[in-house]
Design a protein around this motif. Structure first.
Motif, mmCIF file in Angstrom:
data_model
loop_
_atom_site.group_PDB
_atom_site.id
_atom_site.type_symbol
_atom_site.label_atom_id
_atom_site.label_comp_id
_atom_site.label_asym_id
_atom_site.label_seq_id
_atom_site.Cartn_x
_atom_site.Cartn_y
_atom_site.Cartn_z
ATOM 1 N N CYS A 141 113.392 12.538 152.817
ATOM 2 C CA CYS A 141 112.874 13.231 151.637
ATOM 3 C C CYS A 141 113.677 14.502 151.367
ATOM 4 C CB CYS A 141 111.402 13.594 151.832
ATOM 5 S SG CYS A 141 110.307 12.160 151.981
ATOM 6 N N PRO A 142 113.946 14.820 150.106
ATOM 7 C CA PRO A 142 114.685 16.040 149.782
ATOM 8 C C PRO A 142 113.932 17.282 150.253
ATOM 9 C CG PRO A 142 114.560 14.576 147.880
ATOM 10 C CD PRO A 142 113.646 14.025 148.915
ATOM 11 N N GLU A 143 114.694 18.310 150.593
ATOM 12 C CA GLU A 143 114.080 19.537 151.113
ATOM 13 C C GLU A 143 113.220 20.223 150.060
ATOM 14 O OE1 GLU A 143 114.069 20.660 154.134
ATOM 15 O OE2 GLU A 143 115.370 19.107 154.961
ATOM 16 N N VAL A 195 112.588 9.819 138.978
ATOM 17 C CA VAL A 195 113.428 9.281 137.909
ATOM 18 C C VAL A 195 113.997 10.419 137.060
ATOM 19 C CG1 VAL A 195 113.455 7.855 135.831
ATOM 20 C CG2 VAL A 195 112.214 7.074 137.843
ATOM 21 N N ARG A 196 113.173 11.414 136.739
ATOM 22 C CA ARG A 196 113.663 12.541 135.938
ATOM 23 C C ARG A 196 114.710 13.367 136.686
ATOM 24 N NH1 ARG A 196 108.167 12.870 134.138
ATOM 25 N NH2 ARG A 196 107.722 14.317 135.839
ATOM 26 N N GLN A 197 114.542 13.505 137.997
ATOM 27 C CA GLN A 197 115.521 14.263 138.780
ATOM 28 C C GLN A 197 116.879 13.572 138.821
ATOM 29 O OE1 GLN A 197 113.704 14.830 142.627
ATOM 30 N NE2 GLN A 197 112.586 16.674 141.989
ATOM 31 N N HIS A 198 116.911 12.265 138.639
ATOM 32 C CA HIS A 198 118.164 11.502 138.676
ATOM 33 C C HIS A 198 118.542 10.996 137.280
ATOM 34 C CE1 HIS A 198 116.791 11.476 142.852
ATOM 35 N NE2 HIS A 198 118.047 11.288 143.196
ATOM 36 N N LEU A 236 121.643 4.636 142.304
ATOM 37 C CA LEU A 236 121.175 5.903 142.876
ATOM 38 C C LEU A 236 119.689 6.108 142.618
ATOM 39 C CD1 LEU A 236 124.131 8.313 142.004
ATOM 40 C CD2 LEU A 236 123.509 7.406 144.259
ATOM 41 N N ILE A 237 119.226 5.727 141.435
ATOM 42 C CA ILE A 237 117.798 5.862 141.133
ATOM 43 C C ILE A 237 116.976 4.946 142.036
ATOM 44 C CG2 ILE A 237 116.037 5.566 139.360
ATOM 45 C CD1 ILE A 237 118.151 6.246 137.277
ATOM 46 N N ALA A 238 117.445 3.709 142.232
ATOM 47 C CA ALA A 238 116.736 2.769 143.103
ATOM 48 C C ALA A 238 116.708 3.277 144.541
ATOM 49 C CB ALA A 238 117.404 1.398 143.030
ATOM 50 N N ARG A 239 117.808 3.859 144.980
ATOM 51 C CA ARG A 239 117.851 4.402 146.345
ATOM 52 C C ARG A 239 116.854 5.561 146.494
ATOM 53 N NH1 ARG A 239 123.633 6.314 147.928
ATOM 54 N NH2 ARG A 239 124.008 4.173 147.165
ATOM 55 N N ALA A 240 116.783 6.420 145.477
ATOM 56 C CA ALA A 240 115.844 7.541 145.537
ATOM 57 C C ALA A 240 114.398 7.057 145.526
ATOM 58 C CB ALA A 240 116.098 8.483 144.369
ATOM 59 N N LEU A 241 114.112 6.008 144.775
ATOM 60 C CA LEU A 241 112.756 5.471 144.738
ATOM 61 C C LEU A 241 112.388 4.808 146.060
ATOM 62 C CD1 LEU A 241 112.619 4.001 141.121
ATOM 63 C CD2 LEU A 241 111.505 6.063 141.966
ATOM 64 N N ASN A 242 113.355 4.236 146.733
ATOM 65 C CA ASN A 242 113.083 3.670 148.053
ATOM 66 C C ASN A 242 112.795 4.766 149.074
ATOM 67 O OD1 ASN A 242 113.241 0.772 147.751
ATOM 68 N ND2 ASN A 242 115.395 1.055 147.263
ATOM 69 N N ILE A 243 113.371 5.957 148.849
ATOM 70 C CA ILE A 243 113.014 7.106 149.688
ATOM 71 C C ILE A 243 111.548 7.464 149.466
ATOM 72 C CG2 ILE A 243 113.427 9.579 150.048
ATOM 73 C CD1 ILE A 243 116.367 9.080 149.466
ATOM 74 N N LEU A 244 111.095 7.383 148.219
ATOM 75 C CA LEU A 244 109.681 7.606 147.927
ATOM 76 C C LEU A 244 108.816 6.584 148.647
ATOM 77 C CD1 LEU A 244 107.351 8.912 146.357
ATOM 78 C CD2 LEU A 244 107.928 7.457 144.409
ATOM 79 N N LEU A 245 109.268 5.351 148.733
ATOM 80 C CA LEU A 245 108.531 4.324 149.469
ATOM 81 C C LEU A 245 108.472 4.669 150.954
ATOM 82 C CD1 LEU A 245 107.101 1.602 149.543
ATOM 83 C CD2 LEU A 245 109.339 0.499 149.717
ATOM 84 N N SER A 246 109.584 5.180 151.507
ATOM 85 C CA SER A 246 109.577 5.625 152.909
ATOM 86 C C SER A 246 108.608 6.784 153.103
ATOM 87 C CB SER A 246 110.989 6.033 153.339
ATOM 88 O OG SER A 246 111.893 4.956 153.192
ATOM 89 N N ARG A 274 105.158 16.489 150.060
ATOM 90 C CA ARG A 274 104.224 17.497 150.544
ATOM 91 C C ARG A 274 104.553 17.922 151.973
ATOM 92 N NH1 ARG A 274 99.376 17.929 147.557
ATOM 93 N NH2 ARG A 274 99.934 17.510 145.391
ATOM 94 N N TRP A 275 105.114 17.000 152.762
ATOM 95 C CA TRP A 275 105.495 17.346 154.137
ATOM 96 C C TRP A 275 106.636 18.357 154.135
ATOM 97 C CZ3 TRP A 275 102.953 15.894 158.511
ATOM 98 C CH2 TRP A 275 101.978 14.883 158.373
ATOM 99 N N LYS A 276 107.602 18.160 153.265
ATOM 100 C CA LYS A 276 108.714 19.117 153.181
ATOM 101 C C LYS A 276 108.248 20.458 152.618
ATOM 102 C CE LYS A 276 112.139 16.483 154.592
ATOM 103 N NZ LYS A 276 112.999 16.809 155.754
ATOM 104 N N GLN A 277 107.324 20.418 151.671
ATOM 105 C CA GLN A 277 106.826 21.645 151.079
ATOM 106 C C GLN A 277 106.063 22.497 152.075
ATOM 107 O OE1 GLN A 277 104.503 20.568 147.652
ATOM 108 N NE2 GLN A 277 106.240 19.657 146.554
ATOM 109 N N THR A 278 105.382 21.853 153.030
ATOM 110 C CA THR A 278 104.559 22.590 153.989
ATOM 111 C C THR A 278 105.231 22.734 155.351
ATOM 112 O OG1 THR A 278 103.465 20.517 154.624
ATOM 113 C CG2 THR A 278 102.434 21.832 152.876
ATOM 114 N N SER A 279 106.486 22.274 155.465
ATOM 115 C CA SER A 279 107.166 22.357 156.769
ATOM 116 C C SER A 279 107.435 23.794 157.185
ATOM 117 C CB SER A 279 108.482 21.571 156.719
ATOM 118 O OG SER A 279 109.322 22.106 155.701
ATOM 119 N N SER A 280 107.609 24.675 156.196
ATOM 120 C CA SER A 280 107.885 26.077 156.511
ATOM 121 C C SER A 280 106.614 26.851 156.828
ATOM 122 C CB SER A 280 108.594 26.756 155.330
ATOM 123 O OG SER A 280 107.808 26.640 154.152
#
Length: 342
Positions: free
Chosen positions: A205-207, A176-179, A186-196, A212-218
């Motif tokens: 998920c944003p890069e 919510v703070r990022q948006h 747009l906020i609802a769409r981003a929160l549904n990404i969190l649900l995914s 946590r998956w994106k953070q540890t992908s590298s």
């Protein structure tokens, strides 16, 4: 936008002294405040029996006392908060030349509804913004109930521990703070990404984000299983929760991403000056509130101005203590806890 919150002199559901404040969401300055009081020590001395037996004497005394009576609220304790909000919204144009058209408050508060019913701005719409901190706490509490309600199932079916609920609610606030400032869609769409993300789908998920998956992908380190393992039953229950907390209608009250933290900070300043555990007269609480409001808006050195107005000459030690107090506050520490003044 104005954040409104209230606090009371005593803990519990029955109290005689209440305080409400309206703080600008932009400047974080106190625009207005109101101290409501249901008791007067002098009036209390005239019991019902004494009033009946000495009606003439009481009437003469009350006529001389009425102008200085401390009672300014005659309703119940629970009605203090809406009463304070109505007073401040009703005089905002006259006192501050402002219209408080955005109300940042708790979700369970009746103040907003009563302010709208009062219609202080002749038909102008007042928009309700939810406090993001309270929404996050309610979300965590709702998620924790899932664990409680699934205890009859096997251990595998109720892995939703409190750290997981904290993780989801923390990410909810981050999204919510990022948006902040964007549309509710747009906020609802981003929160549904969190649900995914909770469901195990991380492609959206944003890069550079909370995932946590994106953070540890590298790196070769996998994300903590304690925070990413959810059973099928849990995911279905979490989806039901997000059907309430991630709708476009609900997100329309989160577009600013604001909280009532400034009001909570003011309350802490007030009750440090007049602790709840100690009995203080309404006059003492009123003085402490006025000093706390001045400190909150102008800083600790504003007390020096008080002393000059009272024709008091501050000593070198008192002036040095004020400077130390302000420096300690700027460093994020509590001067009261450090010096045990309360």
């Amino acid at each position: 936008a104005v954040s409104f919150d209230s606090s009371w002199k005593t803990r519990g559901f029955y109290f005689n002294l209440g305080f409400g404040s309206a703080i600008s969401a932009l400047t974080k300055k106190i625009l207005d405040y109101e101290l409501l009081n249901r008791i007067c020590e002098k009036c209390a001395r005239w019991s019902a029996k004494r009033r009946e037996e000495n009606l003439d004497d009481y009437q003469k005394w009350y006529d001389s006392h009425k102008a200085n009576c401390r009672i300014n609220h005659t309703g119940s304790s629970q009605s203090m908060e809406p009463a304070a909000a109505k007073l401040m919204w009703n005089r905002s144009v006259e006192k501050r030349k402002l219209c408080y058209t955005t109300f940042i408050g708790d979700g369970d508060s009746e103040s907003f509804q009563q302010v709208c019913e009062m219609d202080p701005y002749d038909g102008a719409t007042i928009h309700k913004e939810e406090c993001l901190a309270h929404v996050s706490k309610r979300l965590k509490k709702t998620l924790c109930k899932i664990k409680k309600n699934t205890k009859s199932h096997t251990y595998v079916q109720h892995k939703l521990t409190e750290p997981k609920a904290e993780y989801i609610s923390s990410n909810y606030s981050t999204v919510v703070r990022q948006h902040r400032g964007q549309s509710a869609a747009l906020i609802a769409r981003a929160l549904n990404i969190l649900l995914s993300h909770v469901s195990g789908i991380h492609s959206s998920c944003p890069e550079d984000s909370w995932c946590r998956w994106k953070q540890t992908s590298s790196s070769s380190k996998p994300p903590p299983a304690a925070l990413t393992n959810y059973s099928t039953l849990e995911i279905s229950k979490i989806e039901e929760v997000f059907n309430v907390y991630a709708t476009e209608e609900f997100c329309s009250h989160l577009t600013l991403g604001m909280t009532q933290n400034a009001n909570e900070s003011l309350h802490n300043t007030i009750w440090n000056l007049c602790p709840k555990a100690k009995y203080l007269s309404p006059q003492s609480v009123g003085i402490s509130t006025a000093v706390a409001v001045t400190i909150f808006n102008e800083g600790e050195l504003s007390i020096y101005g008080f002393m000059k107005d009272l024709q008091l000459q501050p000593t070198y030690l008192s002036f040095r203590s004020l400077i130390k107090w302000e420096q300690t506050k700027q460093n994020g520490q509590s001067y009261f806890r450090k010096t045990n003044l309360n």
